[in-house]
Structure formats: C-alpha cells, structure tokens
Write a protein that holds these residues in place. Structure first.
Motif, short mmCIF file in Angstrom:
data_model
loop_
_atom_site.label_atom_id
_atom_site.label_comp_id
_atom_site.label_asym_id
_atom_site.label_seq_id
_atom_site.Cartn_x
_atom_site.Cartn_y
_atom_site.Cartn_z
N LEU A 179 13.71 10.36 0.43
CA LEU A 179 12.56 10.04 1.27
C LEU A 179 12.22 8.57 1.13
CD1 LEU A 179 10.07 10.72 3.01
CD2 LEU A 179 8.92 11.43 0.89
N HIS A 180 12.28 7.84 2.25
CA HIS A 180 11.92 6.42 2.25
C HIS A 180 10.73 6.20 3.17
CE1 HIS A 180 12.22 2.06 2.24
NE2 HIS A 180 12.14 2.11 3.56
N VAL A 181 9.74 5.45 2.68
CA VAL A 181 8.56 5.14 3.47
C VAL A 181 8.29 3.64 3.41
CG1 VAL A 181 6.12 5.60 3.89
CG2 VAL A 181 7.57 7.39 2.88
N ASP A 182 8.45 2.96 4.54
CA ASP A 182 8.01 1.58 4.65
C ASP A 182 6.55 1.65 5.09
OD1 ASP A 182 7.40 -1.03 5.35
OD2 ASP A 182 9.33 -1.43 6.27
N LEU A 183 5.65 1.05 4.33
CA LEU A 183 4.23 1.18 4.62
C LEU A 183 3.82 0.53 5.93
CD1 LEU A 183 2.69 0.74 1.05
CD2 LEU A 183 3.20 2.85 2.29
N ASP A 184 4.72 -0.27 6.52
CA ASP A 184 4.38 -0.83 7.83
C ASP A 184 4.46 0.20 8.95
OD1 ASP A 184 7.07 -0.66 8.66
OD2 ASP A 184 7.45 -2.80 8.43
N VAL A 185 4.87 1.42 8.62
CA VAL A 185 4.85 2.50 9.61
C VAL A 185 3.41 2.80 10.03
CG1 VAL A 185 4.73 4.43 7.98
CG2 VAL A 185 5.85 4.74 10.19
N ILE A 186 2.45 2.51 9.15
CA ILE A 186 1.03 2.75 9.43
C ILE A 186 0.50 1.63 10.31
CG2 ILE A 186 -1.25 3.00 8.36
CD1 ILE A 186 0.26 3.95 5.82
N ASP A 187 -0.43 1.96 11.19
CA ASP A 187 -1.01 0.96 12.06
C ASP A 187 -1.59 -0.19 11.23
OD1 ASP A 187 -3.40 -0.23 13.74
OD2 ASP A 187 -2.05 0.77 15.15
N PRO A 188 -1.27 -1.44 11.57
CA PRO A 188 -1.70 -2.57 10.74
C PRO A 188 -3.21 -2.78 10.68
CG PRO A 188 -0.69 -3.34 12.78
CD PRO A 188 -0.42 -1.87 12.69
N ASP A 189 -3.97 -2.17 11.59
CA ASP A 189 -5.42 -2.27 11.49
C ASP A 189 -5.93 -1.57 10.23
OD1 ASP A 189 -5.64 -3.72 13.79
OD2 ASP A 189 -6.19 -2.04 15.06
N GLU A 190 -5.17 -0.59 9.75
CA GLU A 190 -5.58 0.13 8.54
C GLU A 190 -5.06 -0.53 7.27
OE1 GLU A 190 -5.36 4.29 8.09
OE2 GLU A 190 -5.64 4.73 10.21
N VAL A 191 -3.92 -1.18 7.37
CA VAL A 191 -3.32 -1.82 6.19
C VAL A 191 -2.98 -3.26 6.55
CG1 VAL A 191 -1.59 -1.61 4.36
CG2 VAL A 191 -2.30 0.42 5.62
N LEU A 237 -6.83 -5.05 -1.12
CA LEU A 237 -7.82 -5.43 -0.13
C LEU A 237 -9.17 -4.83 -0.49
CD1 LEU A 237 -5.48 -4.74 2.89
CD2 LEU A 237 -6.10 -6.98 2.00
N PRO A 238 -10.25 -5.32 0.11
CA PRO A 238 -11.56 -4.74 -0.18
C PRO A 238 -11.56 -3.23 0.04
CG PRO A 238 -11.78 -6.78 1.07
CD PRO A 238 -10.31 -6.47 1.01
N GLY A 239 -12.16 -2.52 -0.90
CA GLY A 239 -12.19 -1.07 -0.80
C GLY A 239 -10.98 -0.39 -1.40
N GLY A 240 -10.07 -1.18 -1.96
CA GLY A 240 -8.89 -0.57 -2.59
C GLY A 240 -7.98 0.13 -1.62
N VAL A 241 -7.77 -0.46 -0.43
CA VAL A 241 -6.97 0.19 0.62
C VAL A 241 -5.58 0.56 0.12
CG1 VAL A 241 -5.87 -0.17 2.86
CG2 VAL A 241 -8.24 -0.86 2.52
N ARG A 242 -4.91 -0.39 -0.49
CA ARG A 242 -3.53 -0.14 -0.92
C ARG A 242 -3.47 0.90 -2.04
NH1 ARG A 242 -1.66 -6.51 -1.13
NH2 ARG A 242 -1.56 -6.85 1.14
#
Length: 252
Positions: A179-191, A237-242
């Motif tokens: 299983l490979h997950v590139d975190l850029d799969v998530i909408d960049p407004d969230e990350v 990031l603020p709020g500990g997003v990552r």
C-alpha cells in the motif's frame, strides 16, 4: 508496526525533513556515492529494501515514510526479497507512469509506478533486483493529474484505476498488497505546503477511509507513505494538520 523514516527526495538528503510523529521511528540514511542520480538512488533504495525485508521476515509490517515516491521502489524490492509476491495499491494525485523519454520536465519522481510495471530508466536500477509486477496487479487510486503520455499509457495498459470514494474490496488485486499513499492525493486546501499541489482532490477523511478499507483486508505486507511536503516549512502546520493526518491514516 515498524516505522521507518527515509529523509530524502530522490538522492537529496533532507536535513529539515521532520515527521510530526510522536511514536518511535527509525531513520534509514546512507552515505551516497559521488555518482549519478540513478546510482545514488540505487544505494539508498538498497538500504530500504534490506531493512523492509528484515522486518517482514520477523513477522512485522513495516511502514516507510519518505520525502518522495521513489523510495517505494526500495520498499517493494524488500517485500519481494522477503518472499512476498505483492500487488500494489497506489494512492496519488499524479499517475507516476511517465518515462524519462516522455517526460517534458525530466523529473525522475514521476516514474515509480511505471518502474514497478517493468520500465527501467538506467542500468543502475538493476542493482535493486526489483521484479516487474504485471500491470493488472497495479491499482492507481485517484491519479487526477495526468500528462498526455501518461493518459495514453494508462488507456492502453491493464493498470487498474479507481476513484478514492469508489474504492472497495472488489477493486483490489488478489493476494498480498503493498500500500502506497502519496499525501498529495488529498486536496491541497486541507494539507498546504505540498511540493506538487493538485487542486480538486478528495478530502483527507475520504482518503483515510479508503486507506482503512485496504488495511482492513488483512493483506497489506508493507505500507509506503510519500510525505511530499516542502521540508522548508514548519514541522507542522497550525492545528497539527500533518500529525493528525498521519495518526488517522496509520491508526496511531
């Protein structure tokens, strides 16, 4: 679950690559030769493969967190060395099926899924001993940002495709899985702060749910996560997003 940190982008060591992770993480770092890109990456990926193989032989499921997607080649090679014939589930905003001949940018980070299918851009890659995986055993999840050569290849190939929201157990290849997950799969407004942000992506929650559906099969032999954010940004990031995202993704 063993957590391995590989702080590199291609062959470049990232001294500022810090994972917002409170648990124990082991770092894989190598003294790379003064040589070409492919030879340097081969040395790094060899170290990753050896470590992953050891973990699987010991009955553990390693998770490799890195600064790019190319390190996944070492992870897959390690799975194969441990005697596991794994198919691949690849979450990514991009196709990662370029070749160095079709890429207009010449960026080596755009080819790893194509390499898993058998493409070999340089003889140095052979040192890894990576065995090609049949196209029908590769599943690209999302892949919303494709260059024309990538779209043409995928249309003609047997590589599987799925949207994040649609991914179900019946879409997965049979047998053990990498299983490979590139975190850029998530909408960049969230990350924010990704190296290659691609608008129009799924939410973090949708990606986490889809990843958990894969993990819940009990067939995942190893996990690879491309933490493809800018290392010059703050540790989190603020709020500990990552931190929250990684914890949710990996159930920690």
């Amino acid at each position: 679950m063993t957590m391995l940190s590989v702080p590199y982008h291609l062959d470049e060591y990232l001294p500022d690559f810090r994972l917002p992770w409170r648990g124990h993480t082991e770092t894989v770092a190598e003294e790379l030769p003064d040589s070409d890109l492919w030879s340097r990456m081969a040395v790094l990926h060899e170290a990753v493969a050896a470590r992953v193989a050891d973990e699987i032989r010991a009955g553990r499921t390693p998770t490799v967190l890195s600064g790019d997607c190319m390190v996944a080649l070492g992870t897959v090679a390690g799975v194969q060395r441990a005697g596991v014939d794994a198919a691949v589930v690849w979450f990514d905003a991009h196709g990662d099926v370029q070749t160095m001949e079709t890429s207009t940018s010449g960026y080596a980070g755009g080819i790893p899924l194509r390499v898993l299918a058998g493409y070999r851009p340089d003889p140095a890659m052979d040192r890894l001993g990576l065995r090609a995986i049949a196209e029908e055993r590769l599943l690209l999840v999302d892949g919303r940002d494709l260059d024309p050569p990538e779209a043409e290849y995928l249309d003609a190939s047997e590589v599987r495709r799925s949207a994040v929201a649609d991914l179900g157990a019946g879409d997965l290849p049979e047998g053990p899985l990498l299983l490979h997950v590139d975190l850029d799969v998530i909408d960049p407004d969230e990350v924010p702060g990704m190296l290659f942000p691609t608008p129009g992506g799924p939410s973090g929650g949708a990606v986490v749910e889809a990843v958990h559906r894969v993990l819940d099969t009990g067939r995942v032999a190893a996990v690879s996560v491309g933490c493809t954010w800018r290392p010059d940004r703050d540790e989190d990031l603020p709020g500990g997003v990552r931190a929250k995202l990684l914890a949710a993704l990996l159930r920690r």
